[in-house]
Design an enzyme around this catalytic site. Structure first.
Site, PDB file in Angstrom:
ATOM      1  N   LYS A   1      -5.619  41.932  35.839  1.00 45.10           N
ATOM      2  CA  LYS A   1      -4.716  40.820  35.561  1.00 45.10           C
ATOM      3  C   LYS A   1      -4.596  39.949  36.810  1.00 45.10           C
ATOM      4  O   LYS A   1      -4.319  40.459  37.909  1.00 45.10           O
ATOM      5  CB  LYS A   1      -3.334  41.360  35.164  1.00 45.10           C
ATOM      6  CG  LYS A   1      -3.331  42.112  33.835  1.00 45.10           C
ATOM      7  CD  LYS A   1      -3.523  41.157  32.665  1.00 45.10           C
ATOM      8  CE  LYS A   1      -3.195  41.846  31.350  1.00 45.10           C
ATOM      9  NZ  LYS A   1      -3.295  40.892  30.215  1.00 45.10           N
TER      10      LYS A   1
ATOM     11  N   ASP B   1      -8.215  38.595  33.560  1.00 41.76           N
ATOM     12  CA  ASP B   1      -7.351  37.913  32.596  1.00 41.76           C
ATOM     13  C   ASP B   1      -6.294  37.141  33.385  1.00 41.76           C
ATOM     14  O   ASP B   1      -5.433  37.744  34.026  1.00 41.76           O
ATOM     15  CB  ASP B   1      -6.692  38.947  31.682  1.00 41.76           C
ATOM     16  CG  ASP B   1      -5.886  38.311  30.558  1.00 41.76           C
ATOM     17  OD1 ASP B   1      -5.716  37.072  30.555  1.00 41.76           O
ATOM     18  OD2 ASP B   1      -5.415  39.055  29.680  1.00 41.76           O
TER      19      ASP B   1
ATOM     20  N   GLU C   1     -10.698  35.950  30.801  1.00 44.11           N
ATOM     21  CA  GLU C   1      -9.883  35.817  29.595  1.00 44.11           C
ATOM     22  C   GLU C   1      -8.768  34.799  29.846  1.00 44.11           C
ATOM     23  O   GLU C   1      -8.114  34.831  30.889  1.00 44.11           O
ATOM     24  CB  GLU C   1      -9.301  37.200  29.252  1.00 44.11           C
ATOM     25  CG  GLU C   1      -8.577  37.260  27.921  1.00 44.11           C
ATOM     26  CD  GLU C   1      -8.128  38.678  27.579  1.00 44.11           C
ATOM     27  OE1 GLU C   1      -8.906  39.640  27.801  1.00 44.11           O
ATOM     28  OE2 GLU C   1      -6.989  38.831  27.120  1.00 44.11           O
TER      29      GLU C   1
ATOM     30  N   ASP D   1      -7.431  34.250  24.341  1.00 41.97           N
ATOM     31  CA  ASP D   1      -6.416  35.208  23.878  1.00 41.97           C
ATOM     32  C   ASP D   1      -5.213  34.408  23.367  1.00 41.97           C
ATOM     33  O   ASP D   1      -5.045  34.238  22.160  1.00 41.97           O
ATOM     34  CB  ASP D   1      -6.049  36.173  25.014  1.00 41.97           C
ATOM     35  CG  ASP D   1      -5.008  37.205  24.596  1.00 41.97           C
ATOM     36  OD1 ASP D   1      -4.520  37.139  23.457  1.00 41.97           O
ATOM     37  OD2 ASP D   1      -4.659  38.089  25.402  1.00 41.97           O
TER      38      ASP D   1
ATOM     39  N   LYS E   1      -5.793  40.011  18.457  1.00 48.48           N
ATOM     40  CA  LYS E   1      -4.809  41.090  18.576  1.00 48.48           C
ATOM     41  C   LYS E   1      -4.111  41.265  17.242  1.00 48.48           C
ATOM     42  O   LYS E   1      -3.748  40.280  16.579  1.00 48.48           O
ATOM     43  CB  LYS E   1      -3.791  40.785  19.675  1.00 48.48           C
ATOM     44  CG  LYS E   1      -4.402  40.944  21.058  1.00 48.48           C
ATOM     45  CD  LYS E   1      -3.409  40.697  22.155  1.00 48.48           C
ATOM     46  CE  LYS E   1      -4.062  40.875  23.515  1.00 48.48           C
ATOM     47  NZ  LYS E   1      -3.267  40.228  24.569  1.00 48.48           N
TER      48      LYS E   1
HETATM   49 MG    MG Z   1      -4.962  38.615  27.503  1.00 45.63          MG
END
Ligand code: MG
EC number: 5.1.1.-
Length: 337
Positions: free
Chosen positions: A154, A178, A204, A229, A251
């Protein structure tokens, strides 16, 4: 069907920090549907970015309890189509309900869902392990504590490239990053140039979800693939990602369950987009549902149970990135809490 709604606070192994959120406990809602002695389980976590709480998800389902309990489950797709108009404002609640219906259906049919869908698990992708934002020192510590072939890092800090440079000194594993909407156009193009030689396979959601003009420019110039995303929530978003992203991270909670997720993944493949499914920090209930989709995926992020210190369910297991199915039918989920 009989409906039971439970909620749990999943304790996290580490304070989980991404570019717009930080937490120690993850509240989650578990839906159980029972019919003919079989029990199916579904899950949706609360989420501040998308604005769903345990209270709002529970209230949404309580509002249609009579319709749910009056239904005899035949096909999960038909059940989803009946319930969706009542839950169009709450895809998270719809997801938990749809996962439970699919799990129940598989258990009633005596097969895991992937088999009922005619999918082969021979080439399933490995799942990444996620390292949340922390001091560089702590990020290195987390990486060393969990030797893994594939990490998702992240980002969205002032020192993103320095983080990856430092982590690279400690492992040969593949990295994916991401940024959770934190970067701008020039920053993304420049970061891609610097991250590619450091063994990063894709970026991402580099920029804000609604900055599709910016994404178009980045798509043309980035040396790394870009995966949507926050810009790819629901079924109508997949086609919009063409020419802006190289792939989509679907998701289950964003789109409303396995039923729409399967349609999105099929459409993405047909449009030439890479396919990915990501998780929230959920228990083995939600993760076992994701595992049924693995044959449809290029990439997967389903490390939820590895990020919590006490699980509430049995189901699929994960070892060094590889996902092992349960011998239980449906999604394989069984509640133990
Ligand atoms: Mg994500």
């Amino acid at each position: 069907m009989k409906l039971t709604i439970r909620s749990f606070d999943l304790p996290l192994r580490y304070t989980f920090t991404i570019s717009y959120d930080s937490r120690d406990v993850q509240p989650t809602m578990i839906v159980e549907l029972e019919q003919n002695g079989h029990k199916g389980y579904g899950e949706a976590t609360s989420n501040p970015y998308y604005g769903f709480t345990i209270e709002s998800m529970t209230a949404a389902l309580e509002g249609i309890r009579t319709q749910i309990e009056a239904t005899e489950l035949e096909k999960p797709e038909d059940f989803w189509a009946q319930m969706q108009p009542h839950l169009s404002n709450n895809p998270f609640a719809l997801c938990a309900l749809d996962l439970a219906a699919n799990d129940l259906y598989g258990k009633m049919q005596g097969q895991p869902l992937y088999k009922l869908w005619g999918l082969s698990t021979d080439h399933n992708p490995l799942t990444n392990y996620t390292i949340g934002i922390d001091t560089i020192e702590n990020m290195v510590k987390k990486l060393k504590e969990m030797p893994w072939p594939l990490y998702k890092i992240k980002l969205g800090t002032k020192e993103d490239v320095a983080i990856i440079k430092e982590l690279r000194r400690h492992t040969d594993a593949v990295f994916r990053v991401d940024a959770n909407c934190a970067w701008g156009v020039e920053e993304t193009i420049e970061n891609a140039k610097q991250l590619k030689p450091l063994g990063v396979e894709f970026i991402e959601q580099p920029m804000r979800a609604d900055d599709m003009d910016g994404m178009k420019k980045v798509y043309q110039q980035s040396v790394l693939p870009l995966i949507a995303d926050e810009s790819c929530i629901t079924e109508s978003d997949v086609a919009k990602c063409v020419g802006h992203f190289h792939g989509v991270n679907v998701k289950l909670v964003k789109c409303g369950g396995l039923t729409p997720a399967r349609r999105m993944l099929k459409e993405a493949r047909e449009l030439g987009l890479k396919t990915m499914v990501g998780c929230m920090t959920e228990s083995t209930v939600g993760i076992s549902a994701i595992a049924q989709l693995l044959p449809m995926l290029d990439y997967v992020d389903m490390d939820g149970p590895l990020l919590i210190s006490k699980d509430i369910a049995r189901g699929i297991t994960i070892d060094n990135g590889k996902v092992y199915y349960s011998s239980v039918n449906g999604t394989g989920a069984e509640l133990i809490a």
